[in-house]
Structures are given as C-alpha cells and as structure tokens.
Scaffold this motif. Structure first.
Motif, mmCIF file in Angstrom:
data_model
loop_
_atom_site.group_PDB
_atom_site.id
_atom_site.type_symbol
_atom_site.label_atom_id
_atom_site.label_comp_id
_atom_site.label_asym_id
_atom_site.label_seq_id
_atom_site.Cartn_x
_atom_site.Cartn_y
_atom_site.Cartn_z
ATOM 1 N N LEU A 174 6.932 -0.962 7.281
ATOM 2 C CA LEU A 174 6.396 0.261 6.929
ATOM 3 C C LEU A 174 7.571 1.533 6.700
ATOM 4 C CD1 LEU A 174 3.777 2.484 8.567
ATOM 5 C CD2 LEU A 174 5.830 3.685 8.398
ATOM 6 N N MET A 175 7.704 2.209 5.728
ATOM 7 C CA MET A 175 8.782 3.019 5.491
ATOM 8 C C MET A 175 8.046 4.388 5.168
ATOM 9 S SD MET A 175 11.762 2.841 2.306
ATOM 10 C CE MET A 175 10.760 2.706 1.215
ATOM 11 N N LEU A 176 8.654 5.440 5.738
ATOM 12 C CA LEU A 176 8.061 6.859 5.501
ATOM 13 C C LEU A 176 8.892 7.851 4.988
ATOM 14 C CD1 LEU A 176 5.964 8.733 8.310
ATOM 15 C CD2 LEU A 176 7.847 9.820 7.137
ATOM 16 N N THR A 177 8.568 8.343 4.120
ATOM 17 C CA THR A 177 9.386 9.367 3.337
ATOM 18 C C THR A 177 8.730 10.773 3.167
ATOM 19 O OG1 THR A 177 10.368 7.567 1.787
ATOM 20 C CG2 THR A 177 10.931 10.055 1.169
ATOM 21 N N SER A 178 9.280 11.835 3.708
ATOM 22 C CA SER A 178 8.601 13.209 3.787
ATOM 23 C C SER A 178 9.441 14.258 3.563
ATOM 24 C CB SER A 178 7.888 13.224 5.114
ATOM 25 O OG SER A 178 7.117 14.327 5.292
ATOM 26 N N ARG A 179 8.953 15.526 3.179
ATOM 27 C CA ARG A 179 9.819 16.609 2.980
ATOM 28 C C ARG A 179 8.910 17.850 3.191
ATOM 29 N NH1 ARG A 179 12.013 19.275 -2.862
ATOM 30 N NH2 ARG A 179 12.878 21.015 -1.840
ATOM 31 N N GLU A 180 9.202 18.647 4.341
ATOM 32 C CA GLU A 180 8.623 19.896 4.480
ATOM 33 C C GLU A 180 9.243 20.798 3.626
ATOM 34 O OE1 GLU A 180 7.650 23.307 6.489
ATOM 35 O OE2 GLU A 180 9.631 22.893 6.172
ATOM 36 N N GLN A 181 8.507 22.034 3.379
ATOM 37 C CA GLN A 181 8.796 22.742 2.295
ATOM 38 C C GLN A 181 9.997 23.726 2.425
ATOM 39 O OE1 GLN A 181 5.418 25.528 1.658
ATOM 40 N NE2 GLN A 181 5.554 26.124 3.671
ATOM 41 N N THR A 182 10.392 23.949 3.780
ATOM 42 C CA THR A 182 11.645 24.524 4.000
ATOM 43 C C THR A 182 12.812 23.732 3.822
ATOM 44 O OG1 THR A 182 11.303 24.167 6.137
ATOM 45 C CG2 THR A 182 10.383 26.336 5.309
ATOM 46 N N THR A 195 5.118 10.502 1.498
ATOM 47 C CA THR A 195 4.786 9.184 0.863
ATOM 48 C C THR A 195 4.906 7.996 2.050
ATOM 49 O OG1 THR A 195 5.284 9.586 -1.335
ATOM 50 C CG2 THR A 195 5.372 7.030 -0.675
ATOM 51 N N ILE A 196 3.980 7.201 2.279
ATOM 52 C CA ILE A 196 4.014 5.929 3.280
ATOM 53 C C ILE A 196 3.806 4.772 2.513
ATOM 54 C CG2 ILE A 196 3.081 4.906 5.312
ATOM 55 C CD1 ILE A 196 2.409 7.719 6.279
ATOM 56 N N GLU A 197 4.731 3.811 2.627
ATOM 57 C CA GLU A 197 4.765 2.785 2.066
ATOM 58 C C GLU A 197 4.404 1.647 2.995
ATOM 59 O OE1 GLU A 197 7.441 0.067 -0.959
ATOM 60 O OE2 GLU A 197 7.187 1.936 -1.593
ATOM 61 N N LEU A 206 0.779 -1.192 0.164
ATOM 62 C CA LEU A 206 -0.138 -0.003 0.048
ATOM 63 C C LEU A 206 0.885 1.308 -0.089
ATOM 64 C CD1 LEU A 206 -2.758 -1.023 2.808
ATOM 65 C CD2 LEU A 206 -2.956 -0.501 0.234
ATOM 66 N N ARG A 207 0.826 2.157 -0.958
ATOM 67 C CA ARG A 207 1.603 3.418 -0.900
ATOM 68 C C ARG A 207 0.660 4.548 -0.878
ATOM 69 N NH1 ARG A 207 4.068 1.920 -5.089
ATOM 70 N NH2 ARG A 207 5.822 0.946 -4.268
ATOM 71 N N ILE A 208 0.833 5.489 -0.354
ATOM 72 C CA ILE A 208 -0.236 6.513 -0.251
ATOM 73 C C ILE A 208 0.648 7.966 -0.438
ATOM 74 C CG2 ILE A 208 -1.480 8.167 1.296
ATOM 75 C CD1 ILE A 208 -1.737 4.234 1.420
ATOM 76 N N THR A 209 0.778 8.621 -1.590
ATOM 77 C CA THR A 209 1.431 9.719 -1.660
ATOM 78 C C THR A 209 0.725 10.794 -1.512
ATOM 79 O OG1 THR A 209 3.142 8.431 -2.958
ATOM 80 C CG2 THR A 209 3.257 11.018 -3.285
ATOM 81 N N ASP A 210 1.211 11.968 -1.105
ATOM 82 C CA ASP A 210 0.176 13.202 -0.867
ATOM 83 C C ASP A 210 1.383 14.506 -1.223
ATOM 84 O OD1 ASP A 210 1.233 14.567 1.496
ATOM 85 O OD2 ASP A 210 0.317 12.770 2.577
ATOM 86 N N ASN A 211 0.765 15.589 -1.382
ATOM 87 C CA ASN A 211 1.441 16.940 -1.537
ATOM 88 C C ASN A 211 1.183 17.922 -0.213
ATOM 89 O OD1 ASN A 211 -1.269 17.737 -2.062
ATOM 90 N ND2 ASN A 211 -0.613 18.860 -3.980
ATOM 91 N N GLY A 212 1.058 17.534 0.794
ATOM 92 C CA GLY A 212 0.802 18.119 2.149
ATOM 93 C C GLY A 212 1.985 18.878 2.560
ATOM 94 N N HIS A 213 1.724 19.456 3.738
ATOM 95 C CA HIS A 213 3.038 20.502 4.380
ATOM 96 C C HIS A 213 4.426 19.372 4.435
ATOM 97 C CE1 HIS A 213 1.443 19.033 8.090
ATOM 98 N NE2 HIS A 213 0.473 19.850 7.729
ATOM 99 N N GLY A 214 4.013 18.021 4.533
ATOM 100 C CA GLY A 214 5.327 17.342 5.101
ATOM 101 C C GLY A 214 5.646 17.498 6.250
ATOM 102 N N LEU A 215 6.789 16.564 6.660
ATOM 103 C CA LEU A 215 7.398 16.374 8.194
ATOM 104 C C LEU A 215 8.621 17.256 8.301
ATOM 105 C CD1 LEU A 215 5.954 12.922 9.235
ATOM 106 C CD2 LEU A 215 5.005 15.017 9.992
#
Length: 595
Positions: free
Chosen positions: A110-118, A142-144, A56-65
């Motif tokens: 589970l693997m979590l990949t995230s980028r905050e805009q700054t 993205t959470i896989e 299961l892979r969920i990808t979003d363009n939210g504000h990130g972590l």
C-alpha cells in the motif's frame, strides 16, 4: 506443558483484522471509497487492474491529510471520527474503527499520497517506512493498493476470476454512487472506463444518474416518494410491481447514507409488496431512510453492512406503511373518485349466506356478478362473441371530462375490454381487474368489522420454548386483534382456544409457531393477515367476472371506473398487470405512420 499466553505480533493482529474486513478486492474498494466520502470528497475516481488483485487506485479531492497525521492513519485504531462513547453512539461517518488502512496494508503493498489544502505539496508514505516523501498531488488523497493477498496465498486461492472480482467491485461502486448523488464517481478496469456518474443535485438529474447506474427500465417504471413521520424520513424510488425481478439484485436500501442488508428492512419491504407480486419475484428499489443516529447501532459487524435499530418495531412499521401506501396510491392519473370500493353491511355475516353481492357499493353502477350465479354463466361460450361497440363516441366529450381510462368501445374474445382515452388505447384484463377490485373490497370490509374469531371445539395444546411462551403471554392483545386466543398453560406450553373463522381449517400449530417466530424477530407478525388474505384472494378470484362473460357497455365502463377508484388496481392479487396503455405514438409506429 501448556502454551503460555503471549501478545500477538502487530502484523499478525492486522492480518487477523484483515480477515474480517478484507474479504476480496471489492471490500478494499468499499472501505477506501467510504474514507473518501468521510473526507468530504466531491469527486472520486476508482482505477482497477486485473480485477483488483494487481492494482486498486482510489483518488479523491477531499480535504486530505496533514503530514503528521499520515503515519497515524496507517496505524491501528487511529481515527478522527470518534473520540468518546457518545460519539460512538451517534455515528454519522461511514468509517469509525480505524482498522481499514492498517488491515489492507497488512495484506498488500500500500502507498498513500495526500495533500491538505494548507500544505505546499503532498506527502507520500508506505507502511513501515521511517520517513515521509514529498510528492506532487492536488488537494486530496490517493491510495494505491498493489498485489493484494501477496503474503497470504491461501486467501488468494479463494478469489474468483478477474471478471467476477471486477463485477463485485463495480456493484460496490455503483451502490456507493447511488448513496451519494452529490458526488461524482468514475470507475475504470484495465484502462477502460466502466462508468462515469456526474454529480446530481436535483430530482431530474438524480433520475438520469440512477438510469445510468441501475438502468433505464428501472427509472421508467419507478415511483418517486417522500414521507416523514415520528422523527423518521424515507424517500427514494420504488419500481412498480410489474417491474419485479427473478432475484433480489436491484434492491438498494440506505440508512443514514450507509448501504445495508438488514433482515428487518427486507421483511418490511416484502410485506409491503405481499399483495402485488408473484410468488418468487422480488421488488426493485432505491430507498433512503434517515433517522437520529442515536436510534441505530452501526457497530454490529466488521463490514458495517448490518445495523441494529433501537426501536425496531417502529422502524419496521414505518417502512411497511410508507411503501404500502405508495403502492396503494398507484392508480390511473387523475382518478375521479378517491378510495376503493367498499361493502355495506357485515361481511362476516354475509359470508354465512349462500349468496352475497360482490359489488354492493353505492359507488358502483354496473357489475352485478355474485358468487351465487350459476356456473353456466362463468363457463366459456361455445359461440363466437361479437364485440360490443360503444354507442356514444368519446369525441363528444371534452378532454377534461374524459376519465383516465377513458370509455369502453369493445370487448375482445370475452377476455379484454378495449377503451379509448385521450392518450390512445387502453386494454383491460377484465377478470384480473375485477379480481383486484373484489379483493380490496373484501379487505376493507374485514378491516371495518374486524376479524371474526371462532372457538375451537377441542383446544390445541402446543409445546414451545419458555421465551415463546413469555411472548404469547405478553402479546395477548396482538393475538386478540388477530382473532387468535392463546393462553399459557405452563412454563413451556400454551393452548390455542380460538382461531379466525376463515382459518378454521388451517394448521393451527404451524400458524402459531410462525407468528411467535415473527414476534421474536420483528416485534410484530403478519402471518395471520397473510393467511386471511390468501383466503380472501381465493374468494375474490372465484367471485370475479370470468373469461367469455359478455359485458354490456355500461358494465365495461363501470369496471373502468372501479379500477380508477381501487388501490393497487394495476395488478391482480397474483401480481399480473390488470391494464395497459398504448399511446397514439406507439400505435402509429406499428403502422409506420408519419415515416
């Protein structure tokens, strides 16, 4: 020697929590997509492999972590959404417990990949890993989730086939997409796209999106509405009663954007449709209720599907009255006379008479079809009935003078009235239509004069629980309004001294128990009203024009005008349609005109 109390290992604690939150792959998708919505995403992509068990892979363009927040996000009871009791009591986010990610991680890889805009680049983490790894990823997360339930084989055995599990995932994503039309969604399974929903910011695009998610037939038969009162707001689409379902598979109700399955809501909706659906049929709707977060408790169940309203009776009444009025207002377009037909005089007194006119309203000009008419007038004619033809063609009237259902031109086999309007041909089931007209008139008369109560010759004593006896004592005013006099005899006994006159032959004890049950669960009861309506419906059926009754043109036109004036006139009280329209385009297609 008894076992000593000891603290459970962290992994076991998370797996116990996962048992409550993660029932199947669809549960994982729900939790993760709701996190994406809370993160302000405007685009969410869901990729599924092998029904969600493999990947299961969920990808979003939210504000990130932020990098330093990622380890916390994977730990138990860590969240950015609540920080105090006040926050918990006015929750507006989808998630708030901080349990989803660690629970999912405890039963999967589970693997979590995230980028905050700054941040210059993204960071990647896996539960248990000591350090974060830099990664390439746009702003967002993205959470896989791989190998779901790999370490709990007993849970995996309870999963269904790949097709079934994906159907649950698809249903969840569609419902979440319905909740947030401003967010674009896509869903794919084994590399093949299942659906894609573009963001919609106006009603027209929202309806196109609903068509894609629920089906064209729903939106073609849906009524759009908006209503606001007492700090509550409800809006959305509800299908006409003729578009009912054999099962409750097209019922989407959202409270402050959260999809819920709530008994109070279901009961209120069912009551609103009580007069217009076949027994065993279910309404279809996409409805949104908005209210102050303080007035609704979402912290009731781990899956957050259930809610508890602090003013349940007010919410129930608001939902019922709003939908009831929406359905009541469904009439042919541009009805010429507002309001349903009504009686003159006292209905309860009229019912004691062997003969009364079902159409004694000054608004009506034709049908004089009383119950006291001889049975021979209702029986099928043994002779061929020639159609009645209109003496004045509609072409003599200007378009703005033609009423919605037009003018009668004929009667077919003593069953249907044929009428011509500006759009084409109207076919009316004359018995079904007159049954609804008569039924609504009965109800209006009863509402005007109240429910007549009849004392019982021998009062009926009923054994109840002390709580039910308290309710009977406290809700005496409600019972009085319903024509039911109930007094308390002892801690667990009540006595029924009078009942509504129309229900004098009903099972009084059962009726009382049903009413008390409704009062305990919903704060109100419509049992007596339903029973009364059943009686009125039967009377209306017997008092309505029968098949093979020959009508004059004036009587047919009077019936058409009454349909236009009457609430819920599109269906008889059994849920059958009363009339249908065939446009000139549809008629031309039947004869291949223009081809």
């Amino acid at each position: 020697m008894p076992n000593r109390i000891h603290a459970l290992p962290s992994l076991l604690v998370n797996q116990i929590a996962a048992g409550e939150v993660v029932e199947r792959p669809a549960s994982v998708v729900k939790e993760l997509v709701e996190n994406s919505l809370d993160a302000g995403a405007s685009k969410i992509d869901v990729e599924v492999m092998q029904g969600g068990v493999k990947t299961l892979r969920i990808t979003d363009n939210g504000h990130g972590l932020y990098a330093e927040d990622i380890p916390l996000a994977l730990s138990r009871h860590a969240t950015s959404k609540v920080g105090s009791l006040e926050d918990l009591e006015r929750i507006q986010s989808m998630g708030f417990r901080g349990e989803a990610l660690p629970s999912i991680a405890s039963v999967s890889r589970l693997m979590l990949t995230s980028r905050e805009q700054t941040e210059e680049h993204a960071w990647q983490a896996m539960p248990g890993a000591e350090e974060l790894k830099p990664a390439a990823h746009p702003v967002g997360t993205t959470i896989e989730v791989n190998d779901l339930f790999y370490n709990t084989p007993a849970r995996r055995k309870f999963l269904k086939t790949e097709k079934t599990e994906f159907s649950h995932i698809e249903q969840v994503v569609r419902r979440l997409a319905l909740a947030r039309p401003d967010v674009a969604f896509s869903l794919s399974h084994n590399g093949r796209q299942s659906f894609k929903a573009l963001a919609a910011n106006d009603r027209a695009s929202q309806e196109r999106r609903i068509s894609g998610l629920v089906g064209d037939a729903f939106i073609e038969n849906a009524l759009h509405f908006e209503h606001e009162a007492a700090g509550l707001k409800m809006y959305g689409w509800v299908a006409k009663p003729t578009f009912s379902r054999s099962q409750a598979d097209m019922q989407h109700f959202y409270v402050n954007g959260r999809m819920v399955r709530d008994k109070l809501v279901t009961h209120a909706v069912r009551q609103a449709f009580a007069d217009v659906l076949y027994h065993g049929r279910h309404p279809a709707y996409v409805v949104f209720l908005e209210l102050n977060p303080v007035l609704v408790d979402v912290n009731v169940h781990p899956t957050k599907h259930e809610v508890r309203f602090r003013e349940g009776r007010m919410v129930h009444d608001f939902i019922f009255r709003t939908l009831h009025q929406v359905l009541a207002d469904v009439r042919p377009e541009a009805a010429t006379a507002p309001g349903a037909t009504s009686f003159v005089g006292n209905l309860s007194a009229d019912m004691q008479s062997p003969s009364y006119n079902l159409n004694a309203s000054p608004q009506q000009s034709g049908l004089q079809l009383g119950v006291a008419e001889s049975l021979a007038r209702y029986e099928a004619s043994s002779q061929w009935q020639q159609p009645n033809m209109a003496s004045t063609p509609m072409s003599e009237h200007a378009d703005d003078e033609v009423p919605p259902l037009g003018f009668a031109i004929a009667q077919l086999h003593g069953v249907y009235v044929l009428a011509q309007n500006t759009d084409g041909l109207v076919l009316v089931d004359m018995h079904a239509a007159h049954e609804r007209i008569t039924y609504e008139a009965f109800k209006l008369a009863m509402d005007g004069d109240g429910i007549t109560s009849q004392p019982l010759l021998v009062p009926i004593s009923v054994s109840v629980s002390s709580r039910e006896a308290d309710l009977a004592e406290q809700q005496g005013e409600i019972f009085d309004q319903l024509g039911l006099q109930v007094d308390r005899l002892s801690d667990a006994n009540v006595v029924v001294r009078s009942v509504p006159a129309l229900l004098r032959n009903a099972d009084v004890e059962r009726l009382l128990r049903d009413v008390l049950s409704d009062l305990a669960m919903y704060g109100e009861s419509s049992r007596i009203r339903e029973s009364l309506n059943e009686v009125l419906g039967t009377m209306a059926c017997h008092g309505s024009v029968r098949a093979n009754r020959r009508l004059t043109i004036d009587e047919m036109n009077a019936l058409l005008r009454d349909i236009e004036r009457t609430e819920r006139a599109g269906q008889c009280n059994h849920g059958r349609p009363t009339w249908t329209q065939l446009s000139m385009t549809e008629l031309d297609k039947l004869f291949l005109r223009g081809r």
